[in-house]
Design a protein around this motif. Sequence first.
Motif, PDB file in Angstrom:
ATOM      1  N   ARG A   1       0.833  -1.207   0.000  1.00  0.00           N
ATOM      2  CA  ARG A   1       0.000   0.000   0.000  1.00  0.00           C
ATOM      3  C   ARG A   1       0.865   1.254   0.000  1.00  0.00           C
ATOM      4  O   ARG A   1       0.560   2.244  -0.673  1.00  0.00           O
ATOM      5  N   LYS A   2       1.953   1.204   0.793  1.00  0.00           N
ATOM      6  CA  LYS A   2       2.845   2.366   0.894  1.00  0.00           C
ATOM      7  C   LYS A   2       3.401   2.729  -0.479  1.00  0.00           C
ATOM      8  O   LYS A   2       3.432   3.902  -0.865  1.00  0.00           O
TER       9      LYS A   2
ATOM     10  N   ASP B   1       0.728   4.444  -2.689  1.00  0.00           N
ATOM     11  CA  ASP B   1       0.502   5.854  -2.357  1.00  0.00           C
ATOM     12  C   ASP B   1       1.674   6.736  -2.806  1.00  0.00           C
ATOM     13  O   ASP B   1       1.468   7.841  -3.317  1.00  0.00           O
TER      14      ASP B   1
ATOM     15  N   HIS C   1      -6.286   0.392  -2.891  1.00  0.00           N
ATOM     16  CA  HIS C   1      -5.776  -0.679  -2.022  1.00  0.00           C
ATOM     17  C   HIS C   1      -6.709  -0.837  -0.824  1.00  0.00           C
ATOM     18  O   HIS C   1      -7.633  -0.034  -0.608  1.00  0.00           O
TER      19      HIS C   1
ATOM     20  N   GLY D   1      -6.374  -0.308   2.209  1.00  0.00           N
ATOM     21  CA  GLY D   1      -6.317   0.708   3.260  1.00  0.00           C
ATOM     22  C   GLY D   1      -7.304   1.844   3.054  1.00  0.00           C
ATOM     23  O   GLY D   1      -7.566   2.629   3.969  1.00  0.00           O
TER      24      GLY D   1
END
Length: 720
Positions: free
Chosen positions: A244-245, A248, A265, A267
């Motif tokens: 996810r990181k 982003d 994602h 999140g």
Amino acid sequence: MLQYPHLEKALKYHFGYDNFRPGQQQIIEDALQNRDLMVVMPTGGGKSLCFQLPALLKPGLTVVVSPLIALMQDQVEALRNNNIAATFLNSSLNQYQVRSREDALMKGKVKLLYVAPERLVSERFLPLVDVVAEKVGIANFVIDEAHCVSEWGHDFRPEYRQLILLRKRYPHVPTIALTATATDRVRADIIQQLGLKQPSIHIASFNRQNLYYEVRAKSKRTYAELLEIVRENEGSGIIYCLTRKKVDELTFKLQNDKVSALSYHAGLSDEERAKNQTRFIRDDVRVMVATIAFGMGINKPDVRFVVHYDLPRNIESYYQESGRAGRDAEPSRCTLFYSYSDVKTIEWSINQKPDSQEQLIAKQQLRQIIDYAEGTVCRRTIQLGYFGERFAGNCGNCDNCRYPKPVEDWTIEAMKFLSCVARCKERYGMLYIIDVLRGVKNQKITQNKHDQLSTYGIGKDRTVDQWRMLGRSLLHQGLLDQSSDGYSILKLNPLSWEVMRKQHQVLIAVPVTPKITWEDRTGKAAEVEELMYRLRSLRKQLADEQYVAPYMVFPDSTLKLMAQMQPRTLDEFGQLSGVGSHKLDQYGERFIAEIQAYLHHKDSQKTQLNSSLYPESVSDTELTTLHLYQQGLTVTEIAQKRNIRPTTIIRHLSDLIEKNQPVDLNQLIPLEKQKKIWQVLEVLGDISLTPIKEYLGDSYSFDEIRLVRGRWRKEKAKKV
């Protein structure tokens, strides 16, 4: 065998297509004979048409079982846009909507009903199906995503097991089971679990010929390469990341570089994910950056590129995710960036699995995708081999086939390798065999007394990577086998013994750098591209007016035909593939008016420019750019005025410079930068832009390199 001469007329009338895709007609003919069917057809092969057209030609209702709300809503919307009576029943509807649709079903006003499996077999819903069966008749039960029936499938859903009730309750209604991927074991399970009676089995090739596959090594320039891919390719794209990181971070960078991109994602909230997905499907945003959570149920046929910014976990996942490109059979691009750090990330994730057998299988799958990424043979040979389909190689549409590495004779090394496998009694994996060949001293080799074998140490002259490259090549060429129990034990086969007896030569491709990118588009293709922009804008406007996805108005393939054929009458327009009777009435005049406006604009530009001043090799679209440039407009201003991308304008200017037209390079690029780029071109030669930019660094842009290369090519041509 019954013949159906009316099928192609029905295909054109309802869906606008002139011809069936491979395999479709035979499936449809079998369906019209009321046979049970087991259909395995990869994404983009046209599975939906295989049951939709029979549904229109047979009396009664066709009931389609679909596992996802988004997917059923999408298909119903597309059918309605072709003036076909279709509906769905799911949890997104209120009570009034459900009752009105059920009433329409009982009155025979609907030809296709999409419904989830748990609703279909519920005690409340089955009585309704009984009434429809009695009053209207049921033409077919269609089980989409049929692999969900099998515990051996990659997406097992227990509620699918209940569908056997349909065969028991309605024994004379034929069933069509469809899936994109299924092994022999899964196919057999589907047939048993659904109670199919002597089904006609259709298995299409997994070869997606329209997809270009390439693998690139990750480097500090990878983001610049990604940006080039996004800018060089038309239409929508998906970029997959492992975390996810990373999603982003990449979305933020792309947005800063003026790329219309969104994230997807787990999140994000359900609402935000749904909103981003809708914006992507409706072309409000070009690029979706996502984890593998994105894609299931996405029915967007005009995705032009899929990039895996990180290594996928296995070949099946990669095949499915990359396969979301080019579902409309138009040319599309699949790029995978590969690095050893991704391998370590996935290995860490695998080690978190509590089940040791699951770990073994996951590690074997990881080795297979690494072999794919590092492989030097045809990418399709590796992909299709994974699904049990033999492919002769040299597909002409992957990096290894388009830009083949030098081939070397490694027969002697192959004999050593295979002999070592034989002397180790076919009980070990590749790394162990390589250790024996290279004479590694470790406890396991000593305990097994393999340091006493005649093959021990005979491969010291080659590196571990070279032996691994040979081992992979032997597997890909079918000269060696590997167990599928998670341990990846190497096994000899008859061809292995032919090699060891000097009866079979072993040639392997040796990797070279740099990678070469796709060729630029110029001339007539650039003119088609210019009209395509105008047609896409009109399509988007019409889609927004109707609150539908643009591809439901017309697919990219039909827009391309419009741009190429430039029809001027409704009769000519109606002959285009993808234009059915309903869409001809609904959209014909609007698109013809847009084409005529473009042609009028082009003719007026020709009149304004004195074409005799320019050589015939200069295209009309390049002349238009030159005319605006001579008026003092900047690249950005020309792009805005012409409603095309700045990179296309740069390409025009570069080609104009190469064709000795009056474009002042000094106004576009500082002299010092020109000199440096020129020096690098003198060293590296006329290769693609990416390795040149890698050499120059971040302070030089692709546009600057392209423009200087145009002048450099012009000077080189003078000397020839």
